[in-house]
Design an enzyme around this catalytic site. Structure first.
Site, short mmCIF file in Angstrom:
data_model
loop_
_atom_site.label_atom_id
_atom_site.label_comp_id
_atom_site.label_asym_id
_atom_site.label_seq_id
_atom_site.Cartn_x
_atom_site.Cartn_y
_atom_site.Cartn_z
N TYR A 33 0.75 -1.32 0.05
CA TYR A 33 0.02 0.18 -0.15
C TYR A 33 0.91 1.28 0.04
O TYR A 33 0.59 2.02 -0.69
CB TYR A 33 -1.10 -0.08 1.22
CG TYR A 33 -2.32 -0.77 0.77
CD1 TYR A 33 -3.22 -0.01 -0.06
CD2 TYR A 33 -2.43 -2.09 0.99
CE1 TYR A 33 -4.33 -0.75 -0.40
CE2 TYR A 33 -3.44 -2.98 0.55
CZ TYR A 33 -4.43 -2.11 -0.10
OH TYR A 33 -5.44 -2.79 -0.78
N ARG A 78 1.78 1.84 -3.39
CA ARG A 78 0.73 2.14 -4.46
C ARG A 78 0.25 3.58 -4.13
O ARG A 78 -0.08 4.47 -4.68
CB ARG A 78 -0.33 1.26 -4.02
CG ARG A 78 0.04 -0.16 -4.63
CD ARG A 78 -1.36 -1.12 -4.35
NE ARG A 78 -2.58 -0.70 -5.09
CZ ARG A 78 -3.84 -1.22 -4.65
NH1 ARG A 78 -3.86 -1.81 -3.42
NH2 ARG A 78 -4.72 -0.93 -5.23
N GLN A 96 -14.74 1.67 -8.74
CA GLN A 96 -14.21 0.43 -7.91
C GLN A 96 -12.80 1.06 -7.50
O GLN A 96 -12.03 0.45 -6.86
CB GLN A 96 -13.95 -0.80 -8.62
CG GLN A 96 -15.44 -1.42 -8.79
CD GLN A 96 -15.24 -2.47 -10.11
OE1 GLN A 96 -15.25 -3.60 -9.51
NE2 GLN A 96 -15.52 -1.99 -11.20
N HIS A 137 -15.14 1.01 -3.33
CA HIS A 137 -14.34 0.16 -2.62
C HIS A 137 -13.35 1.39 -1.64
O HIS A 137 -12.37 0.78 -1.58
CB HIS A 137 -13.27 -0.56 -3.74
CG HIS A 137 -14.08 -1.85 -4.21
ND1 HIS A 137 -13.55 -2.34 -5.23
CD2 HIS A 137 -15.22 -2.36 -3.96
CE1 HIS A 137 -14.60 -3.26 -5.72
NE2 HIS A 137 -15.61 -3.11 -4.92
N CYS A 141 -8.52 3.25 11.80
CA CYS A 141 -7.75 2.28 12.77
C CYS A 141 -8.70 0.88 12.66
O CYS A 141 -9.68 0.78 12.38
CB CYS A 141 -8.06 3.02 14.46
SG CYS A 141 -7.40 1.78 15.52
N CYS A 195 -4.33 4.80 19.75
CA CYS A 195 -4.92 3.93 20.73
C CYS A 195 -3.98 2.79 21.03
O CYS A 195 -4.62 1.87 21.78
CB CYS A 195 -6.56 3.73 20.24
SG CYS A 195 -6.34 2.57 18.89
N1 APR Z 1 -8.70 1.31 -21.05
C1 APR Z 1 -9.87 0.70 -20.62
N2 APR Z 1 -9.72 -0.58 -19.98
C2 APR Z 1 -8.42 -1.03 -19.74
C3 APR Z 1 -7.43 -0.43 -20.16
C4 APR Z 1 -7.56 0.84 -20.35
N3 APR Z 1 -6.58 1.86 -20.92
N4 APR Z 1 -6.31 -1.13 -19.65
C5 APR Z 1 -6.92 -2.24 -19.18
N5 APR Z 1 -8.19 -2.28 -19.16
C6 APR Z 1 -9.10 -3.30 -18.86
C7 APR Z 1 -8.65 -4.49 -18.64
O1 APR Z 1 -8.88 -5.26 -19.82
C8 APR Z 1 -9.58 -5.18 -17.69
O2 APR Z 1 -10.80 -5.73 -17.97
O3 APR Z 1 -9.35 -2.78 -17.36
C9 APR Z 1 -9.80 -4.15 -16.95
C10 APR Z 1 -9.26 -4.14 -15.58
O4 APR Z 1 -9.70 -5.20 -14.66
P1 APR Z 1 -9.33 -5.51 -13.31
O5 APR Z 1 -7.62 -5.28 -13.07
O6 APR Z 1 -9.87 -6.69 -12.70
O7 APR Z 1 -9.68 -4.16 -12.33
P2 APR Z 1 -11.36 -3.81 -11.90
O8 APR Z 1 -12.24 -4.49 -12.60
O9 APR Z 1 -11.13 -2.58 -11.36
O10 APR Z 1 -10.83 -4.96 -10.48
C11 APR Z 1 -12.29 -5.03 -9.47
O11 APR Z 1 -10.95 -6.13 -7.82
O12 APR Z 1 -9.07 -6.42 -6.89
C12 APR Z 1 -10.20 -5.82 -6.63
O13 APR Z 1 -10.83 -4.22 -5.22
C13 APR Z 1 -10.20 -4.38 -6.63
O14 APR Z 1 -11.45 -2.44 -7.25
C14 APR Z 1 -10.66 -3.58 -7.45
C15 APR Z 1 -11.65 -4.68 -8.13
#
Ligand code: APR
Length: 242
Positions: A64, A67, A97, A115, A123, A145
């Site tokens: 984290y 990130r 998300q 999310h 905390c 705490c």
């Molecule tokens: N433009 C549009 N879409 C894109 C791009 C881009 N430049 N680059 C990648 N993608 C697409 C990928 O093809 C994929 O389908 O974005 C999607 C990303 O998918 P994930 O990595 O699964 O992300 P997300 O759907 O936000 O995940 C949902 O999962 O891990 C948890 O809490 C976390 O909020 C997250 C949730």
């Protein structure tokens, strides 16, 4: 490509965007799944769990911390900015998300963070909750705490904030256009939002370079990136309203 939208453009009064990691990919923030989903050989899917945090809070915090620093210096891209600009023409709600705050940074005013937020720290025991932009050096950070602090995000195994989720369902059930950009739609319950929109006969548009679990449900799937396509989509509204 956009005929379906152009034909009905003046009917779209309530637009909901459902966004995921892909919309921030062009701002330099890695997505979760696919080739980006590894950090120091750890699967991001396994780190983002409540069990991983309690097993090894230091490791999860290192992830984290990294990130947070990457996200804090990231800038909104053309996709985020286009969504913010669309507010000039019609009602826009963003259900994201993402925890990176880039929609708000680009000027969108109605953003529901399904999310949580990586800026906010809370905390694990007491009621402490605050936006903190500084880097933490001693990990895991400890609350006044005496208990461990954590990012105020929703991990696998946890529920979404109920008020946020209720509002997200309401907006989805009432919209007439839903644009789903940059999400794999594999994570529940966020991936049920298009179903609420469909029940209201909304038009469903997906913007994603890859096919997703719900591509078959879409009225239009555009296989390209969000920074490429969203400005084009918004320019149709501009043309029609200006
Ligand atoms: N433009 C549009 N879409 C894109 C791009 C881009 N430049 N680059 C990648 N993608 C697409 C990928 O093809 C994929 O389908 O974005 C999607 C990303 O998918 P994930 O990595 O699964 O992300 P997300 O759907 O936000 O995940 C949902 O999962 O891990 C948890 O809490 C976390 O909020 C997250 C949730």
């Amino acid at each position: 490509m956009f005929e379906l939208i152009e034909e009905q453009i003046t009917n779209f009064k309530k637009i909901v965007f459902v966004t995921g990691a892909g919309i921030s990919q062009e701002s330099g923030i890695p997505t979760f799944r696919g080739k980006d989903g590894l950090w120091r050989n750890h699967d991001a899917m396994k780190l983002a769990t409540i069990d991983a945090f309690y097993d090894n809070p230091k490791l999860v915090w290192e992830w984290y911390n990294e990130r947070r620093m990457n996200i804090f210096q990231a800038q909104p891209n053309a996709g985020h900015k286009a969504i913010a600009e669309l507010e000039k023409y019609t009602q826009v709600v963003v259900l994201t998300q993402n925890i990176d705050g880039l929609h708000q940074k680009s000027g969108s005013s109605n953003v529901l963070e399904l999310h949580g937020s990586i800026v906010q720290i809370k905390c694990t025991v007491c009621n402490f909750k605050e936006e903190i932009l500084e880097e933490f050096f001693d990990l895991p950070p400890i609350c006044k705490c005496g208990n461990i602090l954590r990012p105020d995000v929703v991990w696998f195994g946890e529920s979404l904030p109920q008020d946020v989720w209720q509002n997200a369902m309401n907006f989805s059930s009432k919209c007439d256009l839903m644009v789903i950009a940059g999400t794999s739609l594999v994570v529940s319950p966020a991936n049920t939002l298009p179903i609420y929109a469909k029940q209201n006969n909304a038009t469903l548009v997906e913007i994603n370079p890859e096919i997703t679990e719900m591509s078959g449900e879409m009225d239009l799937s555009i296989r390209n990136t969000s920074a490429e396509i969203l400005p084009q989509l918004v320019s149709l509204f501009k043309k029609s309203y200006d």
